[in-house]
Design an enzyme around this catalytic site. Sequence first.
Site, PDB file in Angstrom:
ATOM      1  N   TRP A  99       0.821  -1.217   0.000  1.00  0.00           N
ATOM      2  CA  TRP A  99       0.000   0.000   0.000  1.00  0.00           C
ATOM      3  C   TRP A  99       0.852   1.264   0.000  1.00  0.00           C
ATOM      4  CZ3 TRP A  99      -4.312  -0.168  -2.147  1.00  0.00           C
ATOM      5  CH2 TRP A  99      -5.181  -1.263  -1.972  1.00  0.00           C
ATOM      6  N   ASP A 168      -1.582   6.716   6.512  1.00  0.00           N
ATOM      7  CA  ASP A 168      -2.654   5.860   6.004  1.00  0.00           C
ATOM      8  C   ASP A 168      -2.976   4.865   7.106  1.00  0.00           C
ATOM      9  OD1 ASP A 168      -4.272   3.980   4.836  1.00  0.00           O
ATOM     10  OD2 ASP A 168      -2.977   3.599   3.097  1.00  0.00           O
ATOM     11  N   LYS A 192     -12.651  -1.555   6.594  1.00  0.00           N
ATOM     12  CA  LYS A 192     -11.911  -2.448   7.481  1.00  0.00           C
ATOM     13  C   LYS A 192     -12.515  -2.425   8.888  1.00  0.00           C
ATOM     14  CE  LYS A 192      -9.171  -2.534   3.844  1.00  0.00           C
ATOM     15  NZ  LYS A 192      -8.089  -1.794   3.207  1.00  0.00           N
TER      16      LYS A 192
HETATM   17  C1  PLP Z   1      -7.615  -1.172   1.949  1.00  0.00           C
HETATM   18  C2  PLP Z   1      -6.467  -0.252   1.975  1.00  0.00           C
HETATM   19  C3  PLP Z   1      -6.290   0.759   1.010  1.00  0.00           C
HETATM   20  C4  PLP Z   1      -7.216   0.906  -0.192  1.00  0.00           C
HETATM   21  O1  PLP Z   1      -8.413   1.415   0.106  1.00  0.00           O
HETATM   22  P1  PLP Z   1      -9.519   1.678  -1.030  1.00  0.00           P
HETATM   23  O2  PLP Z   1     -10.670   2.144  -0.209  1.00  0.00           O
HETATM   24  O3  PLP Z   1      -9.766   0.393  -1.747  1.00  0.00           O
HETATM   25  O4  PLP Z   1      -8.980   2.735  -1.926  1.00  0.00           O
HETATM   26  C5  PLP Z   1      -5.217   1.609   1.147  1.00  0.00           C
HETATM   27  N1  PLP Z   1      -4.337   1.482   2.161  1.00  0.00           N
HETATM   28  C6  PLP Z   1      -4.462   0.501   3.086  1.00  0.00           C
HETATM   29  C7  PLP Z   1      -3.458   0.397   4.182  1.00  0.00           C
HETATM   30  C8  PLP Z   1      -5.519  -0.395   3.019  1.00  0.00           C
HETATM   31  O5  PLP Z   1      -5.643  -1.366   3.931  1.00  0.00           O
END
Ligand code: PLP
Length: 356
Positions: A99, A168, A192
Amino acid sequence: MVYNFGAGPAMLPAAVVERIRDEFPDWQNGLSPLEISHRSAAFTEVTERAEENLRQLLQIPKNYQVLFVQGGSRAQFSMVPMNIAGQTDRAAYAITGIWSQIAYEDASQFVNIDICCSNADSEALSIPNEKTWYLNPEHNYLHYTDNETINGLEFARPPKTKATLVSDMSSSLLSKKIDVAKHGVIYACSQKNIGPAGLTIVIIDQSILKKAQPGTPLLYDYHSYIDSRSLINTPPTFIWYIIDLVLQWIVDEGGIAVIEKRNNKKAQKLYNFIDRSDFYNNRIDPQYRSRMNVPFQLADPQLDKTFLELAEKRGLMQLKGHRTVGGMRASLYNAMPEEGVDELIGFMSDFAAERG
Ligand SMILES: *Cc1c(COP(=O)(O)O)cnc(C)c1O
């Protein structure tokens, strides 16, 4: 009983799913939560309560804005540099997994980037020692991915830096206590720990906001969300309604401290079992093992398919690892009860005894 170990869209608290079922046909005056205007008084209550609970749960300081944005966390990969940096500025990105790598690639269109550390040559099994990071006082901000959902790697604490921290926290927000004030921006998509997919929470220190870069579309400009209270256009109202229910559930459970303790215990149980077993293996540096996503391999990968089939028969769903990592992955978000982990360990133990 079925337990969903999927990484996202992920398991919701059972109490929340039951409440949605009960309220689905008649939430307010005979209308379903699917049918309510985002400008109505009833919905305003939802958005105000959700923000208030979020502020209280995470102790968000007053000078921070809380925004609800569409486009997932992936949109934030671009929105962050477009709103807090100029095109000639420099930013640092910590590459600790898949990511953060994508975040860096997307952002590099909008800001000059130095990769301050990377674990790519060590299969992303650990986080490089911070003493070795390349940091420079010119860096406008430092971006890190708090929990690498695919790799199963989590920071034990935020990096120490004088630069503005951007994190993030897609797969870790609301799972543990955090120090919001240490950060300039925190963002997390909903699918999540926060609800179904559809809205991304952005927590931002108003003082680091710049005028958006020239050419930034209105819907990528944080000011649009601040000025409209995140109602610049029609939001996914049903998702917002569910997020409000999930936040109320966390409050009812006793708040973040209680949730964090529970999460630590669940993860510890599973890692202890894996470490004691000759049949299962987790290769992540123990200091940085994720409490949310536990990848593991079977001694014989030829048994993967059978493992997954038998797991599903026992109600243990979505254990398949990400295609780039292989093996298995058990995601243990807030909604996963400890009994789910016990069931999983029981199954893994039986499987190893029969096939190992
Ligand atoms: C799931 C996730 C993303 C992507 O999220 P989207 O909503 O699909 O754009 C980005 N960073 C992390 C750490 C994630 O777990």
